[in-house]
Design a protein around this motif. Structure first.
Motif, PDB file in Angstrom:
ATOM      1  N   ARG A   1      -3.767   2.753   1.888  1.00 24.88           N
ATOM      2  CA  ARG A   1      -4.135   2.912   0.403  1.00 24.88           C
ATOM      3  C   ARG A   1      -3.805   3.583   0.054  1.00 24.88           C
ATOM      4  O   ARG A   1      -2.884   4.766  -1.170  1.00 24.88           O
ATOM      5  CB  ARG A   1      -5.289   2.280   0.273  1.00 24.88           C
ATOM      6  CG  ARG A   1      -5.612   3.018  -1.465  1.00 24.88           C
ATOM      7  CD  ARG A   1      -5.382   1.604  -2.426  1.00 24.88           C
ATOM      8  NE  ARG A   1      -6.190   2.030  -4.242  1.00 24.88           N
ATOM      9  CZ  ARG A   1      -5.656   2.576  -4.610  1.00 24.88           C
ATOM     10  NH1 ARG A   1      -4.249   3.210  -4.664  1.00 24.88           N
ATOM     11  NH2 ARG A   1      -6.086   2.508  -5.844  1.00 24.88           N
TER      12      ARG A   1
ATOM     13  N   ASN B   1      -1.704   6.528   1.385  1.00 26.12           N
ATOM     14  CA  ASN B   1      -0.741   6.894   1.716  1.00 26.12           C
ATOM     15  C   ASN B   1       0.860   6.420   1.134  1.00 26.12           C
ATOM     16  O   ASN B   1       1.538   7.016   0.092  1.00 26.12           O
ATOM     17  CB  ASN B   1      -0.116   6.218   3.901  1.00 26.12           C
ATOM     18  CG  ASN B   1      -0.298   6.802   4.126  1.00 26.12           C
ATOM     19  OD1 ASN B   1      -1.218   8.579   4.599  1.00 26.12           O
ATOM     20  ND2 ASN B   1      -0.147   6.465   5.282  1.00 26.12           N
ATOM     21  N   THR B   2      -0.011   5.121   0.134  1.00 29.51           N
ATOM     22  CA  THR B   2       0.978   4.536  -1.021  1.00 29.51           C
ATOM     23  C   THR B   2       0.781   5.574  -1.838  1.00 29.51           C
ATOM     24  O   THR B   2       1.304   5.316  -2.541  1.00 29.51           O
ATOM     25  CB  THR B   2       0.785   3.206  -1.022  1.00 29.51           C
ATOM     26  OG1 THR B   2       0.559   2.524  -0.182  1.00 29.51           O
ATOM     27  CG2 THR B   2       1.079   2.693  -2.592  1.00 29.51           C
TER      28      THR B   2
ATOM     29  N   ASP C   1       2.908   8.731  -1.603  1.00 30.21           N
ATOM     30  CA  ASP C   1       3.886   8.688  -2.066  1.00 30.21           C
ATOM     31  C   ASP C   1       4.326   8.424  -3.782  1.00 30.21           C
ATOM     32  O   ASP C   1       5.492   9.025  -3.607  1.00 30.21           O
ATOM     33  CB  ASP C   1       4.537   7.338  -1.457  1.00 30.21           C
ATOM     34  CG  ASP C   1       4.570   7.175   0.026  1.00 30.21           C
ATOM     35  OD1 ASP C   1       4.574   8.745   0.499  1.00 30.21           O
ATOM     36  OD2 ASP C   1       4.653   6.382   0.971  1.00 30.21           O
ATOM     37  N   ARG C   2       3.445   8.017  -4.166  1.00 30.45           N
ATOM     38  CA  ARG C   2       3.724   8.197  -5.825  1.00 30.45           C
ATOM     39  C   ARG C   2       3.718   9.259  -6.494  1.00 30.45           C
ATOM     40  O   ARG C   2       4.400  10.189  -6.780  1.00 30.45           O
ATOM     41  CB  ARG C   2       2.882   6.617  -6.349  1.00 30.45           C
ATOM     42  CG  ARG C   2       3.298   5.745  -5.769  1.00 30.45           C
ATOM     43  CD  ARG C   2       1.969   4.783  -6.155  1.00 30.45           C
ATOM     44  NE  ARG C   2       1.750   4.773  -8.132  1.00 30.45           N
ATOM     45  CZ  ARG C   2       2.031   3.977  -8.793  1.00 30.45           C
ATOM     46  NH1 ARG C   2       3.352   3.239  -8.227  1.00 30.45           N
ATOM     47  NH2 ARG C   2       2.196   4.719 -10.076  1.00 30.45           N
TER      48      ARG C   2
ATOM     49  N   ILE D   1      -1.163   0.212  -8.251  1.00 29.47           N
ATOM     50  CA  ILE D   1      -1.270  -0.775  -7.252  1.00 29.47           C
ATOM     51  C   ILE D   1      -1.392  -2.531  -7.399  1.00 29.47           C
ATOM     52  O   ILE D   1      -2.385  -2.031  -8.153  1.00 29.47           O
ATOM     53  CB  ILE D   1      -2.007  -0.293  -6.511  1.00 29.47           C
ATOM     54  CG1 ILE D   1      -1.751   1.363  -5.663  1.00 29.47           C
ATOM     55  CG2 ILE D   1      -2.552  -1.183  -5.437  1.00 29.47           C
ATOM     56  CD1 ILE D   1      -0.188   1.401  -5.210  1.00 29.47           C
TER      57      ILE D   1
ATOM     58  N   GLU E   1      -2.200   8.059  -7.699  1.00 27.65           N
ATOM     59  CA  GLU E   1      -1.017   7.368  -7.662  1.00 27.65           C
ATOM     60  C   GLU E   1      -0.685   7.096  -8.727  1.00 27.65           C
ATOM     61  O   GLU E   1       0.322   6.563  -9.396  1.00 27.65           O
ATOM     62  CB  GLU E   1      -2.514   5.953  -7.178  1.00 27.65           C
ATOM     63  CG  GLU E   1      -2.662   5.620  -8.425  1.00 27.65           C
ATOM     64  CD  GLU E   1      -3.634   3.754  -8.395  1.00 27.65           C
ATOM     65  OE1 GLU E   1      -2.906   3.092  -7.196  1.00 27.65           O
ATOM     66  OE2 GLU E   1      -4.171   3.638  -8.956  1.00 27.65           O
TER      67      GLU E   1
END
Length: 293
Positions: A76, A78-79, A82-83, A212, A265
């Motif tokens: 969660r 890391n995603t 990345d955004r 997400i 995010e």
């Protein structure tokens, strides 16, 4: 975006900023403590369970679930990062492309061509500004100089403003070609920079408009909630009332990771840790003005 010294550990420990997760989770932490106290009172004083009770077997279940929840939270965060980092790279490209376009136009246009220079000096930084407002999802009225650049009056604030500004840029470059002030080879060179503006806008919109998946976010929140709710049943027998702060701390750590992921995010929002798009747009304006004189 918050600026800080990453080596100053002491300040980090005792600093509570506006977006600190402890402030946001304080009501829930108090509720968790009250819930743990009730479980502890029932197990220790009412039912008087001992360490030999079968309820202590729940600890083995927590050991298995802790690995699963840690993997989910790592994915969660890391995603989400990345955004955030992709958004930063896109705006870095916008800064570089704006400078490159200004440098190329500066070398192609004559010093005496003040009309076109003034137009590009205004319109190139304007693209970054309107893109910032567009990604913030705010309706804004741009302060346009209608006397100096009358074609800017055609901007419709109810439509996609970045596309309109990019269209004005392409129209003016095409006008320079028709007037013979730039050659065909130069037009091709400028086209790459002009096209990159719309590409960056589209990539930013992809991040902004694609959060997400809802089912994943809901599942993770439910998982954290039920995991923490079952902790007191096994912790109280072995720790007694000390289980109250222990469970509260575990909840704080797990929920904080989820809150941090939710904040980063969307790098184009208005949170403290979001990208400083307005500041970057101001830097673009400063640099383009210096280049075009």
């Amino acid at each position: 975006m918050i600026t800080y010294n990453p080596k100053d550990w002491f300040t980090f420990i005792f600093r509570f900023h506006k977006a600190d997760t402890l402030r946001q989770l304080a009501p829930l932490i108090i509720g968790i403590c009250a819930y743990c106290w009730i479980i502890a009172y029932l197990e220790l004083n009412v039912f008087k369970l001992s360490k030999s009770s079968h309820i202590t077997n729940i600890t083995s279940m927590h050991s298995l679930l802790s690995f699963v929840i840690s993997m989910l939270l790592v994915f969660r965060t890391n995603t989400a990062y990345d955004r955030w980092w992709e958004g930063r790279k896109l705006w870095g490209s916008l800064v570089n492309n704006s400078r490159n376009l200004a440098i190329k136009l500066h070398s192609m246009l004559g010093v005496e061509d003040e009309v076109h220079r003034s137009f590009f000096k205004k319109i190139i930084p304007m693209y970054a500004s309107v893109l910032s407002h567009h990604l913030h999802a705010e309706s804004t009225r741009l302060a346009l100089d209608e006397q100096e650049q009358p074609e800017l009056r055609n901007l419709d604030t109810n439509r996609h403003i970045p596309n309109q500004v990019a269209s004005l840029l392409i129209q003016r470059v095409n006008r320079l070609f028709e007037e013979g002030k730039i050659k065909g080879e130069q037009l091709i060179i400028l086209n790459n920079e002009l096209q990159s503006f719309t590409d960056i806008c589209g990539a930013c919109e992809r991040i902004k408009n694609t959060p997400i998946p809802f089912s994943y976010s809901v599942f993770l929140k439910k998982f954290i909630f039920f995991y923490v709710m079952t902790l007191p049943f096994s912790f109280v027998i072995s720790l007694g009332y000390i289980a109250i702060p222990v469970v509260a701390f575990i909840f704080y750590v797990l929920a904080s990771l989820e809150l941090v992921a939710e904040e980063i995010e969307d790098p184009f929002g208005g949170d403290e840790n979001d990208l400083p798009m307005n500041k970057m747009a101001q830097n673009i304006k400063k640099h383009v003005t210096e280049i075009l004189g």
